[in-house]
Design a protein around this motif. Structure first.
Motif, PDB file in Angstrom:
ATOM      1  N   GLU A 175       0.797  -1.227   0.000  1.00 18.25           N
ATOM      2  CA  GLU A 175       0.000   0.000   0.000  1.00 18.25           C
ATOM      3  C   GLU A 175       0.830   1.279   0.000  1.00 18.25           C
ATOM      4  OE1 GLU A 175      -2.547  -0.297   3.343  1.00 18.25           O
ATOM      5  OE2 GLU A 175      -3.654  -2.036   2.575  1.00 18.25           O
ATOM      6  N   ILE A 176       2.049   1.233   0.532  1.00 18.61           N
ATOM      7  CA  ILE A 176       2.849   2.464   0.622  1.00 18.61           C
ATOM      8  C   ILE A 176       4.120   2.318  -0.197  1.00 18.61           C
ATOM      9  CG2 ILE A 176       1.949   3.118   2.888  1.00 18.61           C
ATOM     10  CD1 ILE A 176       4.412   1.970   4.164  1.00 18.61           C
ATOM     11  N   ALA A 178       8.093   2.870   3.558  1.00 14.81           N
ATOM     12  CA  ALA A 178       8.144   1.543   4.180  1.00 14.81           C
ATOM     13  C   ALA A 178       9.418   1.365   4.995  1.00 14.81           C
ATOM     14  CB  ALA A 178       8.044   0.461   3.103  1.00 14.81           C
ATOM     15  N   VAL A 179      10.571   1.716   4.420  1.00 15.22           N
ATOM     16  CA  VAL A 179      11.828   1.548   5.156  1.00 15.22           C
ATOM     17  C   VAL A 179      11.901   2.525   6.328  1.00 15.22           C
ATOM     18  CG1 VAL A 179      13.083   0.628   3.180  1.00 15.22           C
ATOM     19  CG2 VAL A 179      13.055   3.090   3.551  1.00 15.22           C
ATOM     20  N   LYS A 180      11.338   3.720   6.159  1.00 20.09           N
ATOM     21  CA  LYS A 180      11.326   4.677   7.270  1.00 20.09           C
ATOM     22  C   LYS A 180      10.497   4.155   8.427  1.00 20.09           C
ATOM     23  CE  LYS A 180       8.326   7.580   7.515  1.00 20.09           C
ATOM     24  NZ  LYS A 180       7.014   7.670   8.181  1.00 20.09           N
TER      25      LYS A 180
END
Length: 505
Positions: free
Chosen positions: A366-367, A372-374
Protein backbone atom coordinates in the motif's frame (compact mmCIF):
# COMPACT_ATOMS: atom_id res chain seq x y z
CA UNK A 1 76.41 12.12 7.25
CA UNK A 2 74.42 15.31 7.28
CA UNK A 3 71.47 15.68 9.61
CA UNK A 4 67.92 16.23 8.40
CA UNK A 5 67.52 19.48 6.47
CA UNK A 6 66.08 22.43 8.27
CA UNK A 7 62.58 23.55 7.32
CA UNK A 8 63.74 26.93 6.11
CA UNK A 9 66.18 25.48 3.58
CA UNK A 10 64.11 22.47 2.59
CA UNK A 11 62.98 22.27 -0.98
CA UNK A 12 60.23 20.09 -2.35
CA UNK A 13 62.31 16.85 -2.52
CA UNK A 14 63.28 17.05 1.16
CA UNK A 15 59.73 17.60 2.29
CA UNK A 16 58.56 14.78 0.05
CA UNK A 17 61.12 12.48 1.72
CA UNK A 18 59.90 13.47 5.16
CA UNK A 19 56.28 12.90 4.16
CA UNK A 20 56.89 9.56 2.47
CA UNK A 21 59.04 8.15 5.31
CA UNK A 22 56.55 9.15 7.97
CA UNK A 23 53.61 7.72 6.04
CA UNK A 24 55.39 4.36 5.94
CA UNK A 25 56.41 4.47 9.61
CA UNK A 26 52.94 5.52 10.71
CA UNK A 27 51.26 2.77 8.70
CA UNK A 28 53.60 0.11 10.10
CA UNK A 29 52.95 1.18 13.71
CA UNK A 30 49.24 2.03 13.55
CA UNK A 31 47.58 -0.58 11.34
CA UNK A 32 46.50 -3.77 13.12
CA UNK A 33 48.54 -6.78 11.98
CA UNK A 34 47.24 -10.16 13.15
CA UNK A 35 46.04 -13.57 12.06
CA UNK A 36 42.93 -13.37 9.94
CA UNK A 37 40.53 -15.93 8.52
CA UNK A 38 39.38 -15.62 4.93
CA UNK A 39 37.28 -18.18 3.05
CA UNK A 40 37.84 -20.81 5.73
CA UNK A 41 41.63 -20.41 5.72
CA UNK A 42 43.93 -18.65 8.22
CA UNK A 43 46.55 -16.12 7.03
CA UNK A 44 49.21 -14.88 9.45
CA UNK A 45 50.51 -11.33 10.02
CA UNK A 46 47.95 -9.60 7.77
CA UNK A 47 46.08 -6.32 7.76
CA UNK A 48 42.95 -5.18 5.92
CA UNK A 49 43.03 -2.83 2.95
CA UNK A 50 40.27 -0.63 4.40
CA UNK A 51 42.16 -0.26 7.70
CA UNK A 52 45.33 0.77 5.84
CA UNK A 53 43.38 3.51 4.04
CA UNK A 54 41.93 4.69 7.38
CA UNK A 55 45.42 4.98 8.91
CA UNK A 56 46.96 6.75 5.90
CA UNK A 57 44.03 9.17 5.61
CA UNK A 58 44.15 10.03 9.32
CA UNK A 59 47.90 10.68 9.07
CA UNK A 60 47.47 13.00 6.06
CA UNK A 61 44.81 14.98 7.90
CA UNK A 62 46.60 15.19 11.26
CA UNK A 63 49.93 16.14 9.64
CA UNK A 64 48.23 18.86 7.55
CA UNK A 65 50.09 17.59 4.47
CA UNK A 66 47.32 19.08 2.31
CA UNK A 67 46.89 22.15 4.47
CA UNK A 68 43.32 22.94 5.48
CA UNK A 69 41.81 21.41 2.35
CA UNK A 70 39.41 18.48 2.63
CA UNK A 71 41.23 15.24 1.80
CA UNK A 72 39.19 12.71 -0.22
CA UNK A 73 39.51 9.05 0.63
CA UNK A 74 40.56 8.36 -2.97
CA UNK A 75 43.84 10.19 -2.36
CA UNK A 76 44.70 7.83 0.52
CA UNK A 77 43.82 4.88 -1.73
CA UNK A 78 46.27 6.13 -4.39
CA UNK A 79 48.97 6.44 -1.74
CA UNK A 80 48.34 2.86 -0.62
CA UNK A 81 48.61 1.77 -4.26
CA UNK A 82 51.99 3.53 -4.47
CA UNK A 83 53.10 1.85 -1.25
CA UNK A 84 52.24 -1.54 -2.68
CA UNK A 85 54.09 -0.76 -5.93
CA UNK A 86 57.10 0.35 -3.84
CA UNK A 87 57.09 -3.09 -2.18
CA UNK A 88 56.34 -1.71 1.29
CA UNK A 89 53.64 -4.39 1.48
CA UNK A 90 52.13 -6.97 -0.83
CA UNK A 91 48.72 -8.49 -1.39
CA UNK A 92 48.16 -11.86 0.24
CA UNK A 93 47.28 -14.49 -2.35
CA UNK A 94 43.95 -15.79 -1.09
CA UNK A 95 42.05 -18.70 -2.53
CA UNK A 96 38.41 -18.44 -3.58
CA UNK A 97 36.80 -21.85 -4.13
CA UNK A 98 40.22 -23.45 -4.75
CA UNK A 99 41.46 -20.77 -7.16
CA UNK A 100 44.15 -18.28 -6.21
CA UNK A 101 43.11 -14.64 -6.29
CA UNK A 102 46.03 -12.34 -7.10
CA UNK A 103 45.79 -8.60 -6.72
CA UNK A 104 47.72 -6.17 -8.87
CA UNK A 105 45.57 -3.25 -7.79
CA UNK A 106 45.15 -2.12 -4.19
CA UNK A 107 41.58 -2.55 -2.91
CA UNK A 108 39.95 -0.40 -0.24
CA UNK A 109 38.05 -3.36 1.15
CA UNK A 110 37.61 -5.32 4.38
CA UNK A 111 37.97 -8.53 2.34
CA UNK A 112 41.46 -7.77 0.94
CA UNK A 113 44.48 -8.90 2.97
CA UNK A 114 47.99 -7.43 2.82
CA UNK A 115 51.34 -8.22 4.46
CA UNK A 116 54.35 -5.96 5.09
CA UNK A 117 57.59 -6.61 3.23
CA UNK A 118 59.59 -3.76 4.83
CA UNK A 119 59.86 -4.30 8.57
CA UNK A 120 59.53 -1.24 10.86
CA UNK A 121 62.84 0.10 12.23
CA UNK A 122 61.99 2.60 15.01
CA UNK A 123 65.60 3.33 15.93
CA UNK A 124 66.70 4.21 12.40
CA UNK A 125 66.71 7.74 11.10
CA UNK A 126 64.64 8.85 8.17
CA UNK A 127 67.58 8.63 5.77
CA UNK A 128 68.45 5.14 7.03
CA UNK A 129 64.89 4.00 6.42
CA UNK A 130 65.06 5.23 2.87
CA UNK A 131 68.46 3.57 2.32
CA UNK A 132 67.27 0.24 3.70
CA UNK A 133 64.18 0.45 1.52
CA UNK A 134 66.35 1.02 -1.55
CA UNK A 135 68.67 -1.86 -0.59
CA UNK A 136 65.69 -4.15 -0.22
CA UNK A 137 64.51 -3.19 -3.67
CA UNK A 138 67.96 -3.89 -5.15
CA UNK A 139 68.05 -7.34 -3.55
CA UNK A 140 64.65 -8.25 -4.97
CA UNK A 141 65.42 -10.09 -8.20
CA UNK A 142 61.79 -10.16 -9.26
CA UNK A 143 61.83 -6.50 -10.21
CA UNK A 144 63.92 -5.25 -13.11
CA UNK A 145 65.56 -1.83 -13.35
CA UNK A 146 62.80 -0.63 -15.67
CA UNK A 147 60.06 -1.55 -13.19
CA UNK A 148 62.03 0.09 -10.37
CA UNK A 149 62.25 3.35 -12.29
CA UNK A 150 58.53 3.10 -13.01
CA UNK A 151 57.78 2.60 -9.32
CA UNK A 152 59.86 5.62 -8.31
CA UNK A 153 58.04 7.64 -10.97
CA UNK A 154 54.64 6.65 -9.60
CA UNK A 155 55.69 7.63 -6.07
CA UNK A 156 56.83 10.99 -7.37
CA UNK A 157 53.49 11.49 -9.13
CA UNK A 158 51.49 10.68 -6.01
CA UNK A 159 53.57 12.96 -3.81
CA UNK A 160 53.30 15.65 -6.46
CA UNK A 161 49.52 15.57 -6.04
CA UNK A 162 49.86 16.55 -2.41
CA UNK A 163 49.87 20.19 -1.43
CA UNK A 164 53.57 20.94 -0.93
CA UNK A 165 52.93 24.63 -0.27
CA UNK A 166 52.31 23.80 3.36
CA UNK A 167 55.41 23.96 5.53
CA UNK A 168 56.11 20.42 6.72
CA UNK A 169 58.41 19.82 9.66
CA UNK A 170 59.52 16.58 11.33
CA UNK A 171 57.63 17.67 14.45
CA UNK A 172 54.36 17.93 12.54
CA UNK A 173 54.72 14.41 11.14
CA UNK A 174 55.86 12.77 14.35
CA UNK A 175 54.03 14.56 17.14
CA UNK A 176 54.78 11.94 19.75
CA UNK A 177 51.26 12.23 21.14
CA UNK A 178 49.56 9.28 22.77
CA UNK A 179 46.45 7.83 21.18
CA UNK A 180 44.48 8.78 24.30
CA UNK A 181 45.47 12.44 23.93
CA UNK A 182 44.67 12.40 20.21
CA UNK A 183 41.23 10.94 20.92
CA UNK A 184 40.63 13.57 23.60
CA UNK A 185 41.62 16.39 21.23
CA UNK A 186 39.16 15.14 18.60
CA UNK A 187 36.42 14.80 21.23
CA UNK A 188 37.08 18.24 22.73
CA UNK A 189 37.03 20.03 19.38
CA UNK A 190 33.94 18.09 18.28
CA UNK A 191 32.01 19.22 21.35
CA UNK A 192 33.18 22.83 20.97
CA UNK A 193 32.00 22.88 17.36
CA UNK A 194 28.67 21.32 18.34
CA UNK A 195 28.12 24.05 20.93
CA UNK A 196 28.60 26.58 18.15
CA UNK A 197 25.89 24.97 15.98
CA UNK A 198 23.34 23.81 18.55
CA UNK A 199 22.24 25.39 21.80
CA UNK A 200 22.34 22.55 24.34
CA UNK A 201 20.53 23.00 27.68
CA UNK A 202 22.82 20.64 29.63
CA UNK A 203 26.30 19.30 28.97
CA UNK A 204 26.49 16.60 31.65
CA UNK A 205 25.03 13.88 29.42
CA UNK A 206 27.26 14.86 26.52
CA UNK A 207 30.49 15.02 28.54
CA UNK A 208 29.98 12.13 30.92
CA UNK A 209 27.29 9.86 29.50
CA UNK A 210 28.32 6.65 27.80
CA UNK A 211 26.23 3.90 26.29
CA UNK A 212 26.67 0.32 27.36
CA UNK A 213 28.86 -1.45 24.77
CA UNK A 214 27.01 -3.26 22.02
CA UNK A 215 27.72 -6.96 21.43
CA UNK A 216 30.79 -7.74 19.29
CA UNK A 217 30.58 -8.46 15.58
CA UNK A 218 29.73 -11.99 14.53
CA UNK A 219 32.75 -12.20 12.25
CA UNK A 220 35.47 -14.81 12.03
CA UNK A 221 37.99 -12.01 11.67
CA UNK A 222 37.30 -11.02 15.28
CA UNK A 223 38.72 -14.30 16.58
CA UNK A 224 40.67 -16.56 14.20
CA UNK A 225 40.79 -19.37 16.76
CA UNK A 226 37.04 -19.99 16.71
CA UNK A 227 35.93 -23.45 15.66
CA UNK A 228 34.31 -23.99 12.29
CA UNK A 229 30.79 -23.80 13.64
CA UNK A 230 27.76 -23.95 11.39
CA UNK A 231 26.93 -20.27 11.88
CA UNK A 232 30.37 -19.10 10.78
CA UNK A 233 30.26 -21.33 7.74
CA UNK A 234 26.91 -19.77 6.84
CA UNK A 235 28.41 -16.30 7.17
CA UNK A 236 31.21 -17.21 4.79
CA UNK A 237 28.67 -18.63 2.34
CA UNK A 238 26.69 -15.37 2.50
CA UNK A 239 29.87 -13.37 1.90
CA UNK A 240 30.62 -15.46 -1.18
CA UNK A 241 27.00 -15.01 -2.32
CA UNK A 242 27.34 -11.23 -1.98
CA UNK A 243 30.60 -11.14 -3.95
CA UNK A 244 28.96 -13.10 -6.76
CA UNK A 245 26.08 -10.62 -7.10
CA UNK A 246 26.21 -7.50 -9.26
CA UNK A 247 23.16 -6.01 -7.51
CA UNK A 248 24.17 -3.34 -4.95
CA UNK A 249 20.83 -3.85 -3.12
CA UNK A 250 21.75 -7.47 -2.31
CA UNK A 251 25.33 -6.57 -1.34
CA UNK A 252 24.13 -3.86 1.05
CA UNK A 253 21.64 -6.24 2.67
CA UNK A 254 24.27 -8.97 3.17
CA UNK A 255 26.64 -6.39 4.69
CA UNK A 256 24.02 -5.67 7.36
CA UNK A 257 23.80 -9.38 8.25
CA UNK A 258 27.21 -9.18 9.90
CA UNK A 259 25.54 -7.46 12.87
CA UNK A 260 22.69 -9.98 13.19
CA UNK A 261 22.66 -12.93 15.63
CA UNK A 262 23.75 -16.37 14.45
CA UNK A 263 20.26 -17.87 14.40
CA UNK A 264 18.93 -15.36 11.86
CA UNK A 265 22.05 -15.69 9.71
CA UNK A 266 21.69 -19.47 9.56
CA UNK A 267 18.00 -19.13 8.64
CA UNK A 268 18.65 -16.66 5.83
CA UNK A 269 21.58 -18.72 4.50
CA UNK A 270 19.46 -21.88 4.31
CA UNK A 271 16.55 -19.84 2.92
CA UNK A 272 18.64 -18.47 0.06
CA UNK A 273 19.62 -22.02 -0.89
CA UNK A 274 15.94 -22.99 -1.16
CA UNK A 275 15.00 -19.92 -3.24
CA UNK A 276 14.69 -20.08 -6.98
CA UNK A 277 17.45 -18.16 -8.72
CA UNK A 278 15.43 -14.96 -8.86
CA UNK A 279 16.66 -11.66 -7.51
CA UNK A 280 13.18 -10.68 -6.25
CA UNK A 281 12.95 -13.76 -4.02
CA UNK A 282 16.42 -13.14 -2.62
CA UNK A 283 15.46 -9.56 -1.81
CA UNK A 284 12.19 -10.51 -0.11
CA UNK A 285 13.98 -13.01 2.13
CA UNK A 286 16.80 -10.60 3.08
CA UNK A 287 14.42 -7.70 3.68
CA UNK A 288 12.17 -9.84 5.87
CA UNK A 289 15.17 -10.92 7.96
CA UNK A 290 16.37 -7.35 8.49
CA UNK A 291 12.85 -6.26 9.43
CA UNK A 292 12.61 -9.13 11.92
CA UNK A 293 15.83 -7.96 13.61
CA UNK A 294 15.69 -4.15 13.44
CA UNK A 295 11.90 -3.87 13.68
CA UNK A 296 11.77 -5.08 17.29
CA UNK A 297 9.99 -2.52 19.52
CA UNK A 298 12.70 -2.72 22.22
CA UNK A 299 15.70 -2.64 19.86
CA UNK A 300 18.35 -0.25 21.31
CA UNK A 301 18.70 2.68 18.86
CA UNK A 302 22.01 3.07 17.04
CA UNK A 303 22.14 6.81 17.79
CA UNK A 304 23.23 7.14 21.42
CA UNK A 305 20.49 8.10 23.87
CA UNK A 306 22.81 10.24 25.99
CA UNK A 307 23.10 12.80 23.15
CA UNK A 308 19.33 13.13 22.72
CA UNK A 309 19.58 16.94 23.05
CA UNK A 310 21.69 16.99 19.88
CA UNK A 311 19.07 15.01 17.98
CA UNK A 312 16.39 17.42 19.16
CA UNK A 313 18.54 20.38 18.09
CA UNK A 314 19.12 18.83 14.66
CA UNK A 315 15.38 18.42 14.22
CA UNK A 316 14.88 22.10 15.01
CA UNK A 317 17.48 23.02 12.39
CA UNK A 318 15.69 20.86 9.82
CA UNK A 319 12.32 22.39 10.67
CA UNK A 320 13.84 25.84 10.11
CA UNK A 321 15.36 24.78 6.78
CA UNK A 322 19.00 24.90 7.96
CA UNK A 323 20.08 21.67 6.28
CA UNK A 324 23.81 22.41 6.05
CA UNK A 325 24.04 23.05 9.80
CA UNK A 326 21.92 19.97 10.48
CA UNK A 327 24.24 17.79 8.37
CA UNK A 328 27.37 19.08 10.10
CA UNK A 329 25.76 18.60 13.52
CA UNK A 330 24.95 14.98 12.68
CA UNK A 331 28.48 14.42 11.38
CA UNK A 332 29.87 15.72 14.68
CA UNK A 333 27.36 13.69 16.68
CA UNK A 334 28.40 10.49 14.89
CA UNK A 335 32.05 11.34 15.55
CA UNK A 336 31.26 11.01 19.28
CA UNK A 337 29.83 7.51 18.83
CA UNK A 338 31.73 4.26 19.16
CA UNK A 339 33.07 2.84 15.90
CA UNK A 340 30.90 -0.29 16.01
CA UNK A 341 27.58 1.57 16.25
CA UNK A 342 28.74 4.03 13.61
CA UNK A 343 29.60 1.24 11.16
CA UNK A 344 26.32 -0.58 11.77
CA UNK A 345 24.38 2.64 11.22
CA UNK A 346 26.33 3.37 8.03
CA UNK A 347 25.47 -0.03 6.56
CA UNK A 348 21.82 0.16 7.59
CA UNK A 349 21.36 3.65 6.11
CA UNK A 350 23.05 2.57 2.88
CA UNK A 351 20.67 -0.36 2.59
CA UNK A 352 17.66 1.86 3.38
CA UNK A 353 18.68 4.36 0.70
CA UNK A 354 18.96 1.63 -1.92
CA UNK A 355 15.76 -0.16 -0.89
CA UNK A 356 13.83 3.15 -0.83
CA UNK A 357 14.23 3.62 -4.57
CA UNK A 358 10.90 3.65 -6.43
CA UNK A 359 12.30 1.40 -9.16
CA UNK A 360 13.39 -1.28 -6.66
CA UNK A 361 11.43 -4.34 -5.50
CA UNK A 362 8.10 -3.35 -3.95
CA UNK A 363 8.37 -3.75 -0.16
CA UNK A 364 4.78 -2.96 0.84
CA UNK A 365 1.49 -3.36 -0.98
CA UNK A 366 0.00 0.00 0.00
CA UNK A 367 2.85 2.46 0.62
CA UNK A 368 5.93 3.44 -1.37
CA UNK A 369 9.34 1.98 -0.56
CA UNK A 370 10.66 5.21 0.97
CA UNK A 371 7.92 5.30 3.59
CA UNK A 372 8.14 1.54 4.18
CA UNK A 373 11.83 1.55 5.16
CA UNK A 374 11.33 4.68 7.27
CA UNK A 375 8.44 3.08 9.17
CA UNK A 376 10.29 -0.21 9.82
CA UNK A 377 13.78 1.01 10.75
CA UNK A 378 13.15 4.34 12.53
CA UNK A 379 13.03 2.81 16.02
CA UNK A 380 16.39 1.11 15.42
CA UNK A 381 18.03 4.44 14.50
CA UNK A 382 16.82 7.14 16.89
CA UNK A 383 15.33 7.16 20.38
CA UNK A 384 11.85 8.41 19.51
CA UNK A 385 10.12 8.36 22.90
CA UNK A 386 10.87 12.03 23.64
CA UNK A 387 10.71 13.27 20.04
CA UNK A 388 7.48 13.92 18.20
CA UNK A 389 6.80 11.39 15.46
CA UNK A 390 6.99 14.05 12.77
CA UNK A 391 10.49 15.04 13.90
CA UNK A 392 11.63 11.41 14.05
CA UNK A 393 10.43 10.86 10.48
CA UNK A 394 12.12 14.08 9.32
CA UNK A 395 15.41 13.11 10.96
CA UNK A 396 15.46 9.52 9.65
CA UNK A 397 14.60 10.53 6.08
CA UNK A 398 17.24 13.28 6.14
CA UNK A 399 19.88 10.79 7.30
CA UNK A 400 18.85 8.29 4.63
CA UNK A 401 19.00 10.89 1.86
CA UNK A 402 22.43 12.12 3.01
CA UNK A 403 24.00 8.81 4.00
CA UNK A 404 26.95 9.34 1.62
CA UNK A 405 28.05 12.54 3.42
CA UNK A 406 26.86 11.68 6.91
CA UNK A 407 30.01 9.83 7.98
CA UNK A 408 32.53 12.32 6.62
CA UNK A 409 34.47 14.54 9.00
CA UNK A 410 33.54 18.23 8.53
CA UNK A 411 36.23 20.56 7.18
CA UNK A 412 35.64 22.88 10.15
CA UNK A 413 36.52 20.07 12.57
CA UNK A 414 39.65 19.25 10.56
CA UNK A 415 40.78 22.86 10.96
CA UNK A 416 39.99 22.98 14.69
CA UNK A 417 42.00 19.81 15.35
CA UNK A 418 44.86 20.98 13.10
CA UNK A 419 45.06 24.32 14.93
CA UNK A 420 45.03 22.51 18.25
CA UNK A 421 47.88 20.20 17.21
CA UNK A 422 49.85 23.13 15.83
CA UNK A 423 49.50 24.97 19.15
CA UNK A 424 50.69 21.90 21.06
CA UNK A 425 53.73 21.61 18.75
CA UNK A 426 54.59 25.22 19.57
CA UNK A 427 54.64 24.32 23.26
CA UNK A 428 51.41 25.96 24.40
CA UNK A 429 49.25 24.51 27.15
CA UNK A 430 47.35 21.47 25.74
CA UNK A 431 44.35 22.40 27.91
CA UNK A 432 44.16 25.84 26.32
CA UNK A 433 41.07 26.07 24.12
CA UNK A 434 41.81 27.07 20.52
CA UNK A 435 39.34 28.22 17.89
CA UNK A 436 36.01 29.71 18.91
CA UNK A 437 35.73 30.43 22.63
CA UNK A 438 32.83 31.60 24.75
CA UNK A 439 34.81 33.64 27.29
CA UNK A 440 38.28 35.14 27.51
CA UNK A 441 40.64 35.73 30.41
CA UNK A 442 40.95 39.35 31.54
CA UNK A 443 43.99 41.00 33.07
CA UNK A 444 43.66 42.64 36.50
CA UNK A 445 43.64 46.08 34.89
CA UNK A 446 40.93 45.15 32.38
CA UNK A 447 38.85 43.64 35.17
CA UNK A 448 38.98 46.81 37.28
CA UNK A 449 38.11 48.98 34.28
CA UNK A 450 35.16 46.71 33.46
CA UNK A 451 33.90 46.83 37.05
CA UNK A 452 34.15 50.63 37.22
CA UNK A 453 32.43 51.10 33.86
CA UNK A 454 29.58 48.71 34.69
CA UNK A 455 29.07 50.29 38.14
CA UNK A 456 28.95 53.79 36.67
CA UNK A 457 26.40 52.73 34.05
CA UNK A 458 24.15 51.11 36.64
CA UNK A 459 24.32 54.13 38.97
CA UNK A 460 23.49 56.44 36.07
CA UNK A 461 20.45 54.28 35.26
CA UNK A 462 19.35 54.35 38.93
CA UNK A 463 19.61 58.16 39.11
CA UNK A 464 17.65 58.50 35.87
CA UNK A 465 14.92 56.22 37.24
CA UNK A 466 14.60 58.32 40.45
CA UNK A 467 14.53 61.61 38.57
CA UNK A 468 12.00 60.57 35.91
CA UNK A 469 9.70 58.47 38.10
CA UNK A 470 6.37 60.33 38.13
CA UNK A 471 4.90 58.00 40.75
CA UNK A 472 7.19 59.35 43.51
CA UNK A 473 5.91 62.25 45.57
CA UNK A 474 8.09 65.39 45.71
CA UNK A 475 9.20 64.75 49.29
CA UNK A 476 10.26 61.15 48.59
CA UNK A 477 12.05 62.16 45.37
CA UNK A 478 14.05 64.87 47.21
CA UNK A 479 15.01 62.39 49.91
CA UNK A 480 16.29 59.84 47.40
CA UNK A 481 18.15 62.45 45.32
CA UNK A 482 19.84 63.79 48.45
CA UNK A 483 20.85 60.30 49.48
CA UNK A 484 22.27 59.62 46.00
CA UNK A 485 24.18 62.95 46.00
CA UNK A 486 25.87 62.16 49.31
CA UNK A 487 26.98 58.76 48.05
CA UNK A 488 27.97 59.59 44.45
CA UNK A 489 28.33 63.35 43.96
CA UNK A 490 30.43 63.08 40.75
CA UNK A 491 27.75 61.08 38.90
CA UNK A 492 25.05 63.40 40.27
CA UNK A 493 26.87 66.49 38.92
CA UNK A 494 27.56 64.78 35.59
CA UNK A 495 23.89 63.79 35.16
CA UNK A 496 22.29 67.19 35.93
CA UNK A 497 25.07 69.46 34.57
CA UNK A 498 23.83 73.05 34.33
CA UNK A 499 20.46 72.05 35.77
CA UNK A 500 21.91 71.19 39.16
CA UNK A 501 21.01 74.65 40.57
CA UNK A 502 17.34 73.87 39.96
CA UNK A 503 17.47 70.58 41.84
CA UNK A 504 16.48 70.83 45.49
CA UNK A 505 18.48 68.38 47.57
Amino acid sequence: MHGPPETGMAGKPFRATYIWTNIINNLQTQVEVKRRRHNLKIYHDCFLGSEAVDVVLAHIIQSKICGDEEVPRSKAVRLCQALMEARVFEAVDTKVFGKEKRQAKFEDSSCSLYRFLIKPTPSASSSENIDSECDKRKEDSVYSNNSLVKTEKSLEDVLGNLNMNTTITPQMMNLGLSQELMDEIWRQQTILRLLKLIELPLLENLLEGHESPRPPLHSMDSDPDLLYTSSYLDREILKAFSEAQADSWLSAAVDCLEFLPDQLVVEVSRGLARCAEETSQYKQLLYGTLVQHYGQPDYPPLLSNHVFDIHSGVCELLVNGKQEQALESLQLCLKLQDSRSREELRRLLRFMALAAGPQETRLHKEIENRMAVKRVFSNAIVYGTKLAKGKVDLLVLFMTDNHHDLFKIPVTLHKLVSDKLASIIKGTDPDLITGTTYCRRLTGKDYLETVQKTTREELWTLLQTIHENSNLCLKEKRRLLGQFYRGHPEIFVQYFGNRISNVYI
